[in-house]
Write a protein that holds these residues in place. Structure first.
Motif, mmCIF file in Angstrom:
data_model
loop_
_atom_site.group_PDB
_atom_site.id
_atom_site.type_symbol
_atom_site.label_atom_id
_atom_site.label_comp_id
_atom_site.label_asym_id
_atom_site.label_seq_id
_atom_site.Cartn_x
_atom_site.Cartn_y
_atom_site.Cartn_z
ATOM 1 N N PHE A 62 -6.818 9.711 2.739
ATOM 2 C CA PHE A 62 -7.026 8.774 1.867
ATOM 3 C C PHE A 62 -7.865 7.284 1.548
ATOM 4 O O PHE A 62 -7.916 7.272 2.798
ATOM 5 C CB PHE A 62 -6.115 7.990 1.365
ATOM 6 N N VAL A 63 -9.285 7.926 0.904
ATOM 7 C CA VAL A 63 -10.681 6.858 1.719
ATOM 8 C C VAL A 63 -10.102 5.794 0.176
ATOM 9 O O VAL A 63 -10.462 5.780 -0.480
ATOM 10 C CB VAL A 63 -11.650 7.546 1.157
ATOM 11 N N PRO A 64 -9.528 4.485 0.873
ATOM 12 C CA PRO A 64 -9.763 3.106 -0.273
ATOM 13 C C PRO A 64 -11.468 2.287 0.294
ATOM 14 O O PRO A 64 -12.015 2.373 1.791
ATOM 15 C CB PRO A 64 -8.526 2.192 0.701
ATOM 16 N N ASP A 85 -0.768 -5.330 -9.262
ATOM 17 C CA ASP A 85 -2.905 -4.775 -9.038
ATOM 18 C C ASP A 85 -2.502 -3.063 -8.298
ATOM 19 O O ASP A 85 -1.845 -2.540 -7.229
ATOM 20 C CB ASP A 85 -3.068 -6.159 -7.498
ATOM 21 N N ASN A 86 -3.248 -2.229 -9.361
ATOM 22 C CA ASN A 86 -3.409 -1.502 -9.124
ATOM 23 C C ASN A 86 -3.846 -0.603 -7.332
ATOM 24 O O ASN A 86 -3.400 -0.243 -7.301
ATOM 25 C CB ASN A 86 -3.490 -0.279 -10.193
ATOM 26 N N VAL A 87 -4.781 -1.671 -7.407
ATOM 27 C CA VAL A 87 -5.641 -0.822 -5.994
ATOM 28 C C VAL A 87 -4.396 -1.479 -4.491
ATOM 29 O O VAL A 87 -4.821 -0.586 -3.710
ATOM 30 C CB VAL A 87 -7.034 -1.905 -6.047
ATOM 31 N N LEU A 88 -3.801 -2.412 -4.869
ATOM 32 C CA LEU A 88 -3.024 -3.237 -3.841
ATOM 33 C C LEU A 88 -1.547 -1.743 -4.019
ATOM 34 O O LEU A 88 -1.417 -1.587 -2.918
ATOM 35 C CB LEU A 88 -2.363 -4.116 -4.080
ATOM 36 N N LEU A 89 -1.567 -1.012 -5.287
ATOM 37 C CA LEU A 89 -0.501 -0.757 -5.753
ATOM 38 C C LEU A 89 -0.874 1.369 -5.046
ATOM 39 O O LEU A 89 -0.080 1.852 -3.786
ATOM 40 C CB LEU A 89 -0.025 -0.192 -6.816
ATOM 41 N N GLU A 90 -2.363 1.173 -4.706
ATOM 42 C CA GLU A 90 -2.745 2.572 -4.014
ATOM 43 C C GLU A 90 -2.681 2.638 -2.524
ATOM 44 O O GLU A 90 -2.340 2.712 -2.144
ATOM 45 C CB GLU A 90 -4.230 3.083 -4.831
ATOM 46 N N LEU A 91 -2.730 1.777 -2.835
ATOM 47 C CA LEU A 91 -3.316 1.732 -0.804
ATOM 48 C C LEU A 91 -1.246 1.605 -0.236
ATOM 49 O O LEU A 91 -1.322 1.936 0.873
ATOM 50 C CB LEU A 91 -3.522 -0.155 -0.507
ATOM 51 N N HIS A 92 -0.243 0.527 -0.981
ATOM 52 C CA HIS A 92 0.724 0.393 -0.403
ATOM 53 C C HIS A 92 1.435 1.875 -0.550
ATOM 54 O O HIS A 92 2.078 2.279 0.364
ATOM 55 C CB HIS A 92 1.556 -0.522 -1.541
ATOM 56 N N VAL A 108 2.102 -8.144 0.530
ATOM 57 C CA VAL A 108 0.380 -7.863 0.289
ATOM 58 C C VAL A 108 -0.111 -8.098 1.761
ATOM 59 O O VAL A 108 -0.905 -7.121 2.050
ATOM 60 C CB VAL A 108 -0.183 -8.951 -0.465
ATOM 61 N N CYS A 109 0.182 -9.179 2.761
ATOM 62 C CA CYS A 109 -0.969 -8.940 3.673
ATOM 63 C C CYS A 109 -0.180 -8.607 4.866
ATOM 64 O O CYS A 109 -1.054 -7.487 5.825
ATOM 65 C CB CYS A 109 -0.058 -10.527 4.029
ATOM 66 N N LYS A 110 0.920 -7.602 4.763
ATOM 67 C CA LYS A 110 1.489 -6.324 5.651
ATOM 68 C C LYS A 110 0.267 -5.247 5.269
ATOM 69 O O LYS A 110 0.561 -4.137 6.260
ATOM 70 C CB LYS A 110 2.990 -6.655 5.712
ATOM 71 N N ILE A 111 0.215 -4.886 4.426
ATOM 72 C CA ILE A 111 0.190 -3.787 3.634
ATOM 73 C C ILE A 111 -1.918 -3.762 3.960
ATOM 74 O O ILE A 111 -2.099 -2.538 4.269
ATOM 75 C CB ILE A 111 -0.163 -3.692 1.571
ATOM 76 N N ILE A 112 -2.354 -4.919 3.228
ATOM 77 C CA ILE A 112 -3.875 -4.799 3.840
ATOM 78 C C ILE A 112 -3.632 -3.735 5.736
ATOM 79 O O ILE A 112 -4.444 -4.216 5.497
ATOM 80 C CB ILE A 112 -4.414 -5.574 3.618
#
Length: 257
Positions: free
Chosen positions: A132-134, A154-161, A233-237
């Motif tokens: 996975f390359v964000p 937020d779809n970007v955050l969903l992809e990261l999660h 949110v913070c923990k995902i990032i």
């Protein structure tokens, strides 16, 4: 011993090489199968799955493997990172990988079929990728700074999660973020060097996004780690940025790290 023997047989069938203890699994073209076989070949018998568990794991894997396999899945926010993603995709498309094949990258602009639902294409692409390359930028992540528990997904955050959950489940081999600085006002067309400042992101769980992640994982027949479901949110990032990545910034000579 039967599970171990079958694991060795699958190793040889998939790689064309005789299995020896200590062999690396670099020859596998699909990391989910590699993960299953590694479990079957555990030195400690107690760490190996049972025969019925092996059948279940392989059945789930075969369902996902009916779709095209990708070496990498590109995640990005269209408004801010699309130009760089297009450039990198073009460079990757001419790269030759093991076996003489060209590198296969999931970029939604190319891989989504006409009329295909984004959700369906996204699930197939992400669950059938090795890495996975964000692509992360200050502008692209700024939208996450104002999220609340009641925000829409937020779809970007969903992809990261989802990438964190799929990596934990062994579906993804790894996460390799690319960090892109904001535009440099003093040098038109160039970017500043940048890394995310975690203090800017909220420590709340976005409920709608959390439920969508659970729904996605259920459709993929993946049991998520509870510690990764109820995550802010913070923990995902933070977990994404804990991975070794590429810090890209533009100079007169081009994109550098």
């Amino acid at each position: 011993s039967d599970v171990y023997s079958l694991g060795a047989t699958l190793f040889e069938a998939a790689t064309g090489k005789r299995f020896n203890i200590g062999d690396a699994f670099k020859h596998f073209g699909h990391t989910e199968l590699s993960t299953i076989v590694e479990k079957m070949l555990a030195l400690n018998e107690a760490d190996r799955p049972t025969a019925s568990e092996v059948v279940e794991l392989l059945q789930k894997s075969l369902v996902r493997m009916k779709h095209k396999l990708y070496h990498a899945f590109f995640s990005y926010r269209v408004r801010y990172e699309a130009e760089v993603v297009q450039e990198v995709h073009g460079e990757c498309s001419v790269v030759t990988v093991a076996g003489g094949a060209k590198m296969a990258v999931y970029w939604d602009k190319v891989e989504l079929e006409p009329g295909q639902l984004w959700q369906e294409g996204f699930m197939n692409g992400l669950s059938n990728s090795i890495v996975f390359v964000p692509f992360l930028s200050e502008d692209g992540l700024r939208q996450c700074e104002s999220l609340t528990a009641d925000s829409h997904t937020d779809n970007v955050l969903l992809e990261l999660h989802l990438a964190l959950c799929l990596r934990d489940a062994g579906v993804l081999r790894g996460i390799y973020p690319v960090y892109l600085g904001a535009a440099d006002q003093d040098r038109p067309g160039k970017r500043k060097k940048w890394l995310p400042d975690l203090s800017r992101y909220p420590t709340v769980v976005v409920h709608e996004a959390q439920q969508r992640a659970i729904d996605f994982l259920n459709k993929l027949d993946v049991t998520p780690n509870p510690d990764l479901v109820n995550i802010s949110v913070c923990k995902i990032i933070e977990k994404i940025t804990a991975n070794q990545g590429y810090v890209g910034f533009q100079t007169e000579a081009g994109l550098r790290d």
